[in-house]
Enzyme design. Structure first.
Site, short mmCIF file in Angstrom:
data_model
loop_
_atom_site.label_atom_id
_atom_site.label_comp_id
_atom_site.label_asym_id
_atom_site.label_seq_id
_atom_site.Cartn_x
_atom_site.Cartn_y
_atom_site.Cartn_z
N LYS A 38 50.56 54.09 29.59
CA LYS A 38 49.99 53.80 30.91
C LYS A 38 50.13 52.32 31.22
O LYS A 38 50.48 51.51 30.36
CB LYS A 38 48.51 54.21 30.95
N ARG A 136 31.97 57.63 30.14
CA ARG A 136 32.93 57.25 31.16
C ARG A 136 33.41 58.52 31.87
O ARG A 136 33.05 58.77 33.00
CB ARG A 136 34.09 56.49 30.49
N TYR A 264 46.66 21.03 42.71
CA TYR A 264 45.65 21.27 43.74
C TYR A 264 44.30 20.68 43.37
O TYR A 264 43.88 20.73 42.20
CB TYR A 264 45.48 22.76 43.99
N MET A 313 49.75 29.53 42.26
CA MET A 313 50.20 30.91 42.39
C MET A 313 51.51 31.15 41.65
O MET A 313 51.69 32.17 40.99
CB MET A 313 50.36 31.29 43.87
#
Length: 369
Positions: A38, A136, A264, A313
């Protein structure tokens, strides 16, 4: 290996094979293995990983959601696939792609049987998940009679397996709780088998369970994080090899004078002349902002280089004052040095979060080291 010339995630299939063989060395020869692929193969490449696991002899795959399994089917992978978290809206996707749902509640069982009957299915394989303490997903012991009545009253489905998920199999301090879970599952599975008149496959163990509770391996085990190189224990990590290595390169080198700032919000201020390198990888690629301001680091020519200033980013800046390096040189973000396990501890998380967080815009390179 060829040096990286851009940001890439190398997927080492030889490491995957080594990990698989180590984990299966803990198992009885007849115990089946379900490979958990997964989340893009824990952030790597689910198709490449699955194809290698087929060669190695895996019996089943597990995915979280149907679209993850469909990507395997499109790659001509025919091995059985368990969908761990289906929803009624995804039943048709699952059955159309010959995948098998984990059924975890009375309503899900009722709805899937209704869907299967209307679709004209016969003996369609379903897997029953039981909640023994993780709280869960899962049936509870009070559901045993309901399950037996519903599944024996129809020809549309047949129980292929029953399983539970251990909550703390890596934690020696929680041994009593884990043994309680295993005891509950043993009692539940025996009662259901007695009521339905046949024995489905039984499985309880995740990676840490394989390593710590091999006596409870039943017919099959499910291994995820171990395949990718992490054993949830420093000693076991020595027996495993990280499959994924995140690499990048130095885009530009700067000389930052005393008093000048970097990035930044001017988060880094040079207390002395500092040599910095800018790398083309940032929080959009999975390098969390919390790693900035010297919390995290990378390695350049095997030497530790702290991340300075705020993570951007698409870029990070590192301190290479004491490292002989040039623009275009390779940088290791994580792999063997530093490892995702080391870095995760810096920010009080787990390697799962780091390796699954690598953005899909990062190029995957399949290799054998």
């Amino acid at each position: 290996m060829q040096k990286a010339t851009e940001t890439v995630l190398e997927i080492d299939l030889n490491a995957l094979a080594q990990n698989y063989r180590y984990l299966t060395s803990k198992l009885d020869k007849d115990t089946r293995v379900m490979g958990v692929v997964k989340a893009f193969g824990y952030g790597s490449d689910s198709v490449a990983v699955a194809k290698e696991l087929v060669i190695l002899g895996v019996s089943y795959f597990a995915v979280a959601y149907p679209d993850e399994g469909i990507s395997l089917r499109k790659a001509s992978i025919e091995t059985s696939i368990l969908v761990l978290h289906p929803l009624p809206a995804t039943f048709k996707k699952i059955t159309d792609s010959c995948m098998e749902p984990a059924i975890y509640s009375r309503s899900m069982l009722t709805q899937f049987i209704d869907f299967a009957e209307k679709s004209g299915l016969t003996d369609f394989p379903i897997h029953l998940k039981f909640n023994t303490g993780l709280n869960r997903l899962g049936f509870i012991a009070d559901d045993i009679d309901f399950i037996a009545e519903k599944t024996t009253a129809t020809f549309s489905v047949k129980i292929k397996s029953m399983f539970t998920h251990l909550a703390a199999s890596e934690d020696a301090a929680e041994k009593d709780f884990t043994e309680s879970q295993l005891g509950q599952f043993k009692d539940i599975s025996e009662k259901i088998i007695n009521k339905i008149g046949y024995k489905p496959l039984l499985h309880t163990l995740n990676t840490s369970g394989v390593l710590n509770y091999p006596e409870a391996q039943y017919d099959m085990v499910r291994t995820g994080i171990g395949l990718y190189g992490f054993g949830n224990d420093p000693e076991e990590n020595k027996n495993l090899k990280p499959v994924a290595t995140l690499k990048t390169v130095i885009s530009q080198i700067h000389t930052v004078k005393k008093g000048e700032t970097v990035g930044y919000n001017r988060a880094f201020k040079a207390s002395e002349t500092t040599k910095t390198a800018t790398l083309p990888v940032g929080h959009a690629d999975g390098i969390k902002r919390i790693f900035g301001n010297r919390k995290g680091w990378v390695t350049v020519h095997g030497k530790k280089a702290s991340i300075i200033g705020n993570v951007c980013m698409d870029m990070i800046m590192i301190d290479v004052t004491s490292i002989d390096c040039d623009e275009g040189d390779e940088v290791i973000v994580f792999g063997e040095n530093p490892s995702a396990d080391e870095l995760s501890k810096v920010i009080n998380t787990i390697p799962y979060e780091l390796i699954t967080g690598v953005s899909q815009r990062v190029k995957r390179v399949i290799c054998r080291k």
